[in-house]
Design a protein around this motif. Structure first.
Motif, PDB file in Angstrom:
ATOM      1  N   ARG A   4       0.836  -1.209   0.000  1.00 49.09           N
ATOM      2  CA  ARG A   4       0.000   0.000   0.000  1.00 49.09           C
ATOM      3  C   ARG A   4       0.869   1.256   0.000  1.00 49.09           C
ATOM      4  O   ARG A   4       0.536   2.249  -0.627  1.00 49.09           O
ATOM      5  CB  ARG A   4      -0.954   0.000   1.188  1.00 49.09           C
ATOM      6  N   GLN A   5       1.985   1.207   0.709  1.00 47.94           N
ATOM      7  CA  GLN A   5       2.912   2.343   0.720  1.00 47.94           C
ATOM      8  C   GLN A   5       3.499   2.534  -0.670  1.00 47.94           C
ATOM      9  O   GLN A   5       3.592   3.660  -1.162  1.00 47.94           O
ATOM     10  CB  GLN A   5       4.019   2.125   1.739  1.00 47.94           C
ATOM     11  N   LEU A   6       3.880   1.439  -1.319  1.00 44.35           N
ATOM     12  CA  LEU A   6       4.409   1.507  -2.672  1.00 44.35           C
ATOM     13  C   LEU A   6       3.375   2.101  -3.620  1.00 44.35           C
ATOM     14  O   LEU A   6       3.685   2.960  -4.439  1.00 44.35           O
ATOM     15  CB  LEU A   6       4.830   0.114  -3.150  1.00 44.35           C
ATOM     16  N   LEU A   7       2.128   1.672  -3.480  1.00 44.67           N
ATOM     17  CA  LEU A   7       1.057   2.194  -4.332  1.00 44.67           C
ATOM     18  C   LEU A   7       0.824   3.677  -4.044  1.00 44.67           C
ATOM     19  O   LEU A   7       0.574   4.446  -4.968  1.00 44.67           O
ATOM     20  CB  LEU A   7      -0.225   1.397  -4.123  1.00 44.67           C
ATOM     21  N   ALA A   8       0.940   4.085  -2.794  1.00 45.17           N
ATOM     22  CA  ALA A   8       0.770   5.502  -2.454  1.00 45.17           C
ATOM     23  C   ALA A   8       1.880   6.344  -3.075  1.00 45.17           C
ATOM     24  O   ALA A   8       1.642   7.466  -3.523  1.00 45.17           O
ATOM     25  CB  ALA A   8       0.745   5.681  -0.943  1.00 45.17           C
ATOM     26  N   GLN A  18      -0.720  -4.190  -9.467  1.00 42.89           N
ATOM     27  CA  GLN A  18      -0.829  -5.643  -9.577  1.00 42.89           C
ATOM     28  C   GLN A  18      -0.291  -6.328  -8.326  1.00 42.89           C
ATOM     29  O   GLN A  18      -0.876  -7.299  -7.840  1.00 42.89           O
ATOM     30  CB  GLN A  18      -0.085  -6.154 -10.803  1.00 42.89           C
ATOM     31  N   LEU A  19       0.790  -5.824  -7.793  1.00 44.88           N
ATOM     32  CA  LEU A  19       1.355  -6.391  -6.566  1.00 44.88           C
ATOM     33  C   LEU A  19       0.340  -6.325  -5.430  1.00 44.88           C
ATOM     34  O   LEU A  19       0.129  -7.311  -4.709  1.00 44.88           O
ATOM     35  CB  LEU A  19       2.634  -5.650  -6.177  1.00 44.88           C
ATOM     36  N   LEU A  20      -0.312  -5.184  -5.288  1.00 45.80           N
ATOM     37  CA  LEU A  20      -1.312  -5.042  -4.240  1.00 45.80           C
ATOM     38  C   LEU A  20      -2.507  -5.961  -4.502  1.00 45.80           C
ATOM     39  O   LEU A  20      -3.002  -6.620  -3.582  1.00 45.80           O
ATOM     40  CB  LEU A  20      -1.775  -3.587  -4.126  1.00 45.80           C
ATOM     41  N   ALA A  21      -2.956  -6.037  -5.742  1.00 43.11           N
ATOM     42  CA  ALA A  21      -4.086  -6.924  -6.071  1.00 43.11           C
ATOM     43  C   ALA A  21      -3.747  -8.375  -5.764  1.00 43.11           C
ATOM     44  O   ALA A  21      -4.571  -9.107  -5.201  1.00 43.11           O
ATOM     45  CB  ALA A  21      -4.478  -6.757  -7.535  1.00 43.11           C
ATOM     46  N   ASP A  22      -2.544  -8.802  -6.121  1.00 41.79           N
ATOM     47  CA  ASP A  22      -2.117 -10.174  -5.832  1.00 41.79           C
ATOM     48  C   ASP A  22      -2.116 -10.432  -4.322  1.00 41.79           C
ATOM     49  O   ASP A  22      -2.547 -11.491  -3.862  1.00 41.79           O
ATOM     50  CB  ASP A  22      -0.723 -10.441  -6.405  1.00 41.79           C
TER      51      ASP A  22
END
Length: 75
Positions: A4-8, A18-22
């Motif tokens: 989530r931090q990476l996505l933020a 995709q990483l978060l979805a997985d």
């Protein structure tokens, strides 16, 4: 938390999404994963593996026509 931090930090990065979805699939949070996979699949030139993963989510939800449509688009 790290995904989530990476996505933020990189909200428009398809790999981060995709990483978060997985990870959400792994944690059995299929509705949030579905939203991310749908967003990724809508992007032009979507990776076929995204379509497969979205199809698998739909299968788990017994949305068979939607799953079949995703699998067909993946090939």
């Amino acid at each position: 938390a790290e995904s989530r931090q990476l996505l933020a930090e990189r909200p428009n990065d398809p790999e981060a999404q995709q990483l978060l979805a997985d990870l959400l699939i792994y944690k059995k949070n299929t509705l949030q994963a579905q939203e991310l996979y749908e967003r990724l699949a809508a992007q032009a030139g979507a990776n076929p593996s995204i379509r497969v993963k979205l199809g698998q989510v739909y299968l788990g939800q017994q949305k068979y026509p939607d799953a079949l449509a995703q699998f067909r688009q993946a090939i």
